[in-house]
Scaffold this active site. Structure first.
Site, PDB file in Angstrom:
ATOM      1  N   LYS A 225      50.381  39.741  35.299  1.00 41.34           N
ATOM      2  CA  LYS A 225      49.681  39.849  36.588  1.00 41.34           C
ATOM      3  C   LYS A 225      48.871  38.593  36.885  1.00 41.34           C
ATOM      4  O   LYS A 225      48.966  38.012  37.964  1.00 41.34           O
ATOM      5  CB  LYS A 225      48.741  41.063  36.585  1.00 41.34           C
ATOM      6  CG  LYS A 225      47.753  41.069  37.758  1.00 41.34           C
ATOM      7  CD  LYS A 225      46.790  42.236  37.726  1.00 41.34           C
ATOM      8  CE  LYS A 225      45.477  41.989  37.065  1.00 41.34           C
ATOM      9  NZ  LYS A 225      44.434  41.317  37.840  1.00 41.34           N
ATOM     10  N   ASN A 226      48.063  38.176  35.922  1.00 38.29           N
ATOM     11  CA  ASN A 226      47.125  37.102  36.239  1.00 38.29           C
ATOM     12  C   ASN A 226      47.796  35.733  36.348  1.00 38.29           C
ATOM     13  O   ASN A 226      47.209  34.801  36.891  1.00 38.29           O
ATOM     14  CB  ASN A 226      45.963  37.096  35.234  1.00 38.29           C
ATOM     15  CG  ASN A 226      45.030  38.281  35.486  1.00 38.29           C
ATOM     16  OD1 ASN A 226      45.121  38.947  36.524  1.00 38.29           O
ATOM     17  ND2 ASN A 226      44.152  38.576  34.535  1.00 38.29           N
TER      18      ASN A 226
ATOM     19  N   ARG B 221      40.844  40.214  43.966  1.00 39.76           N
ATOM     20  CA  ARG B 221      40.042  39.045  43.653  1.00 39.76           C
ATOM     21  C   ARG B 221      40.842  37.740  43.815  1.00 39.76           C
ATOM     22  O   ARG B 221      40.367  36.746  44.348  1.00 39.76           O
ATOM     23  CB  ARG B 221      39.615  39.194  42.181  1.00 39.76           C
ATOM     24  CG  ARG B 221      38.600  38.208  41.731  1.00 39.76           C
ATOM     25  CD  ARG B 221      37.232  38.692  42.094  1.00 39.76           C
ATOM     26  NE  ARG B 221      36.284  37.618  42.075  1.00 39.76           N
ATOM     27  CZ  ARG B 221      35.240  37.558  42.876  1.00 39.76           C
ATOM     28  NH1 ARG B 221      35.002  38.522  43.736  1.00 39.76           N
ATOM     29  NH2 ARG B 221      34.409  36.560  42.830  1.00 39.76           N
TER      30      ARG B 221
ATOM     31  N   CYS C 131      38.006  44.024  40.996  1.00 43.96           N
ATOM     32  CA  CYS C 131      37.250  44.927  40.132  1.00 43.96           C
ATOM     33  C   CYS C 131      35.767  44.594  40.181  1.00 43.96           C
ATOM     34  O   CYS C 131      35.386  43.427  40.215  1.00 43.96           O
ATOM     35  CB  CYS C 131      37.732  44.809  38.685  1.00 43.96           C
ATOM     36  SG  CYS C 131      39.361  45.521  38.418  1.00 43.96           S
TER      37      CYS C 131
ATOM     38  N   ARG D  58      30.064  38.253  40.737  1.00 38.89           N
ATOM     39  CA  ARG D  58      31.277  37.417  40.638  1.00 38.89           C
ATOM     40  C   ARG D  58      31.154  36.247  41.618  1.00 38.89           C
ATOM     41  O   ARG D  58      31.866  36.171  42.624  1.00 38.89           O
ATOM     42  CB  ARG D  58      32.537  38.239  40.900  1.00 38.89           C
ATOM     43  CG  ARG D  58      32.747  39.334  39.863  1.00 38.89           C
ATOM     44  CD  ARG D  58      34.074  40.044  39.987  1.00 38.89           C
ATOM     45  NE  ARG D  58      35.166  39.260  39.450  1.00 38.89           N
ATOM     46  CZ  ARG D  58      36.375  39.775  39.200  1.00 38.89           C
ATOM     47  NH1 ARG D  58      36.635  41.039  39.422  1.00 38.89           N
ATOM     48  NH2 ARG D  58      37.339  39.011  38.707  1.00 38.89           N
ATOM     49  N   PRO D  59      30.228  35.307  41.306  1.00 40.44           N
ATOM     50  CA  PRO D  59      30.047  34.168  42.228  1.00 40.44           C
ATOM     51  C   PRO D  59      31.276  33.261  42.232  1.00 40.44           C
ATOM     52  O   PRO D  59      32.087  33.295  41.306  1.00 40.44           O
ATOM     53  CB  PRO D  59      28.843  33.431  41.638  1.00 40.44           C
ATOM     54  CG  PRO D  59      28.781  33.828  40.213  1.00 40.44           C
ATOM     55  CD  PRO D  59      29.381  35.208  40.110  1.00 40.44           C
ATOM     56  N   ILE D  60      31.404  32.430  43.290  1.00 41.24           N
ATOM     57  CA  ILE D  60      32.516  31.461  43.314  1.00 41.24           C
ATOM     58  C   ILE D  60      31.959  30.030  43.432  1.00 41.24           C
ATOM     59  O   ILE D  60      32.626  29.135  43.944  1.00 41.24           O
ATOM     60  CB  ILE D  60      33.546  31.773  44.425  1.00 41.24           C
ATOM     61  CG1 ILE D  60      32.925  31.775  45.817  1.00 41.24           C
ATOM     62  CG2 ILE D  60      34.257  33.083  44.161  1.00 41.24           C
ATOM     63  CD1 ILE D  60      33.988  31.709  46.931  1.00 41.24           C
ATOM     64  N   ASP D  61      30.719  29.855  42.953  1.00 37.70           N
ATOM     65  CA  ASP D  61      30.089  28.536  43.068  1.00 37.70           C
ATOM     66  C   ASP D  61      30.891  27.431  42.377  1.00 37.70           C
ATOM     67  O   ASP D  61      30.981  26.313  42.888  1.00 37.70           O
ATOM     68  CB  ASP D  61      28.667  28.584  42.501  1.00 37.70           C
ATOM     69  CG  ASP D  61      28.636  29.058  41.048  1.00 37.70           C
ATOM     70  OD1 ASP D  61      29.121  30.171  40.780  1.00 37.70           O
ATOM     71  OD2 ASP D  61      28.153  28.316  40.185  1.00 37.70           O
ATOM     72  N   GLN D  62      31.507  27.741  41.232  1.00 34.75           N
ATOM     73  CA  GLN D  62      32.247  26.692  40.512  1.00 34.75           C
ATOM     74  C   GLN D  62      33.529  26.321  41.260  1.00 34.75           C
ATOM     75  O   GLN D  62      33.944  25.164  41.246  1.00 34.75           O
ATOM     76  CB  GLN D  62      32.581  27.147  39.091  1.00 34.75           C
ATOM     77  CG  GLN D  62      31.365  27.457  38.239  1.00 34.75           C
ATOM     78  CD  GLN D  62      30.460  26.237  38.045  1.00 34.75           C
ATOM     79  OE1 GLN D  62      30.896  25.182  37.620  1.00 34.75           O
ATOM     80  NE2 GLN D  62      29.189  26.394  38.372  1.00 34.75           N
TER      81      GLN D  62
ATOM     82  N   ASP E 236      39.627  41.478  29.102  1.00 35.80           N
ATOM     83  CA  ASP E 236      40.485  42.464  29.770  1.00 35.80           C
ATOM     84  C   ASP E 236      41.061  43.488  28.795  1.00 35.80           C
ATOM     85  O   ASP E 236      41.771  44.405  29.204  1.00 35.80           O
ATOM     86  CB  ASP E 236      41.604  41.755  30.556  1.00 35.80           C
ATOM     87  CG  ASP E 236      41.039  40.904  31.691  1.00 35.80           C
ATOM     88  OD1 ASP E 236      39.879  41.144  32.083  1.00 35.80           O
ATOM     89  OD2 ASP E 236      41.740  40.003  32.164  1.00 35.80           O
TER      90      ASP E 236
ATOM     91  N   ILE F 138      31.808  37.988  28.729  1.00 35.17           N
ATOM     92  CA  ILE F 138      32.203  37.323  29.983  1.00 35.17           C
ATOM     93  C   ILE F 138      31.473  37.935  31.185  1.00 35.17           C
ATOM     94  O   ILE F 138      30.845  37.223  31.968  1.00 35.17           O
ATOM     95  CB  ILE F 138      33.729  37.448  30.229  1.00 35.17           C
ATOM     96  CG1 ILE F 138      34.524  36.996  28.996  1.00 35.17           C
ATOM     97  CG2 ILE F 138      34.130  36.691  31.489  1.00 35.17           C
ATOM     98  CD1 ILE F 138      34.514  35.533  28.690  1.00 35.17           C
TER      99      ILE F 138
ATOM    100  N   ARG G  73      47.158  48.596  40.354  1.00 37.24           N
ATOM    101  CA  ARG G  73      47.010  47.177  40.706  1.00 37.24           C
ATOM    102  C   ARG G  73      47.644  46.287  39.643  1.00 37.24           C
ATOM    103  O   ARG G  73      48.055  45.170  39.926  1.00 37.24           O
ATOM    104  CB  ARG G  73      45.519  46.800  40.807  1.00 37.24           C
ATOM    105  CG  ARG G  73      44.840  47.255  42.061  1.00 37.24           C
ATOM    106  CD  ARG G  73      43.432  46.662  42.142  1.00 37.24           C
ATOM    107  NE  ARG G  73      43.479  45.260  41.777  1.00 37.24           N
ATOM    108  CZ  ARG G  73      42.572  44.643  41.022  1.00 37.24           C
ATOM    109  NH1 ARG G  73      41.519  45.270  40.589  1.00 37.24           N
ATOM    110  NH2 ARG G  73      42.709  43.366  40.727  1.00 37.24           N
TER     111      ARG G  73
END
Ligand code: EPU
Length: 428
Positions: free
Chosen positions: A22-23, A93, A117, A122-126, A306, A328, A398
């Protein structure tokens, strides 16, 4: 509303074939739009996150043909709309990979802030920092991330403050079409990062070092079409491994890369299962003897987060006190309340769970609080005495292809029921 109904206690035995990862797939499908020609992608898992990715591609003007259950033909030559709306990102996501892919393709991207999930913040700053270093100016406006590279993307030296799979992938996607060299330091090393790099390189990209913590990308002007097969799903394989251990079963898990499973194999052997590795399959035998252990989830090659809910569930069946530390995510123990309903004795303090193994679980009505937590409820139900009913199974669908069919073929007593009037859980 659909539920799984499981009558626990059956030993799982036989063979199961793992689907594509999936990932990896949720990164490789967006990456296909970077090509100037059509691509054929094989071993695509048939799961709802992929259905959602196909919808995003289609509404953008990309032609997607379903060749068969696991093969897609993607023709990205006529993209008309570099936008991903909220109704298509709220449940997934990885929709944010279209930020990097659209920037690389079209120089601009409008992507609604993603869902997925709920595992804590779950920031996206990076992601934004990395893409800004490549020259993408942007803003978040009314829930949409809007990025644009007015003067074209330029290679840059990027050091991530933390190890992040998503930001590593997003920067790779944009950097393959930037001018000059991009160096990503403190990069994530997960198998799907390597798979994405292999896919992009098969289209003519120049990516070196994927799988180490320094990735170098020399930008190219054009990417050509390719035919590529996605790696097997590490987490699906690991989930079946835990199921064998939890049910005193004996399962040959086929289509795996045993190297990707090492951290899981080592822990399962420590807990008491027998693990036999072959070239592209792995057999796990549950001996019925389950011992306590301590586990901390870490970025690859550490024990995968996971797999945390699955292994915690297994440890409720072990003897003695086990400790599981989540390394994590801030909040990945929400499912523990559900396990308690089945008789588990677990206390959670922040990112640490202390599990007093009780040796057995009892069937109960529970819900899937997210994807991996949901599959952990299946493990619990398979091992428990009596009937377990699992609600909110859309989370599980999913990420796990045909889970119910695969489990039934292994001897599990599991059934999906479709509506309240069909609820006959004892008539399995
Ligand atoms: N983080 C930041 N800022 C960022 C990005 C991440 O602070 O800009 C933090 C996160 O909050 C988290 C940590 O960094 O604490 C790691 O996040 P990462 O970016 O690695 O996670 P992700 O890319 O959002 C992927 C998987 C997850 C898996 C994690 C960790 C996909 C689509 N998702 O998420 O998979 O848990 O990596 O391995 O690849 C799942 O499949 O069930 C799942 C949740």
């Amino acid at each position: 509303m659909e539920k799984y109904v499981i009558k626990g206690g059956n030993r799982l035995q036989g063979e199961v074939t793992v689907s594509g990862a999936k990932n990896a797939a949720v990164a490789i499908l967006p990456a296909a739009i970077l090509s100037d020609e059509p691509c054929t992608i094989e071993n695509v898992p048939n799961i709802s996150d992929i259905d959602c990715t196909i919808k995003i591609l289609t509404q953008m003007g990309v032609q997607v043909k379903i060749i068969n259950k696991s093969t897609l033909y993607i023709d990205p030559r006529h993209i008309v709309n570099p936008t991903v709306p909220y109704d298509l990102t709220k449940n997934m996501r990885a929709s944010y990979y279209f930020l990097g892919a659209l920037l690389g393709k079209a120089g601009s991207a409008r992507v609604s802030m993603p869902g997925g999930c709920d595992l804590g913040a779950r920031p996206i700053d990076q992601h934004l920092k990395g893409l800004a270093s490549l020259g993408a100016d942007g803003a978040v406006d009314h829930g949409m991330v809007h990025l644009e590279s007015k003067n074209g993307l330029k290679g840059a030296h990027i050091y991530f403050d933390i190890v992040t799979v998503g930001a590593t992938i997003n920067v790779m996607l944009a950097a393959v079409k930037a001018t000059g060299l991009t160096v990503i330091e403190n990069a994530a090393k997960e198998p799907h990062i390597v798979d994405l790099a292999n896919f992009l390189n098969s289209m003519g990209a120049e990516i070196m070092g994927a799988g180490t913590d320094v990735i170098k990308i020399r930008g190219v002007k054009h990417l050509h079409g390719t035919q590529y097969s996605i790696i097997p799903d590490q987490i699906e394989a690991g989930t079946f491994m835990v199921m064998a251990a939890a049910t005193k079963g004996n399962i040959l898990i086929k289509n795996v890369i045993p190297k990707h499973l090492e951290s899981i194999s080592v822990k399962l052997e420590k807990i008491g299962a027998i693990v036999e590795e072959y070239d592209d399959s792995i057999r796990v035998i549950g001996t019925g003897r389950l011992e306590k252990t301590s586990i901390k989830t870490l970025p690859h090659p550490g024990f995968p987060t996971d797999m945390q809910p699955q292994i915690t569930t297994l440890l409720t069946l072990a003897e003695g006190t086990s400790i599981v530390t989540e390394g994590i995510w801030d909040n990945r123990f929400k499912y523990v309340d559900e396990l308690r309903r089945m008789g588990a004795d677990i206390s959670v303090d922040g990112k640490v769970a202390v599990i007093e193994g009780t040796g057995h679980l009892m069937g109960a009505p529970v819900k899937a609080t997210d994807l991996r937590a949901g599959v952990a409820m299946i493990i619990a139900g398979l091992a428990a005495s009596g009937i377990t009913e699992i609600e909110d199974i859309h989370h599980i669908e999913r990420g796990y292809e045909d889970i119910e069919l695969k489990l039934r073929a292994l001897g599990a007593d599991i059934k999906k029921i479709h509506s309240p009037e069909n609820e006959m859980p004892l008539a399995l």
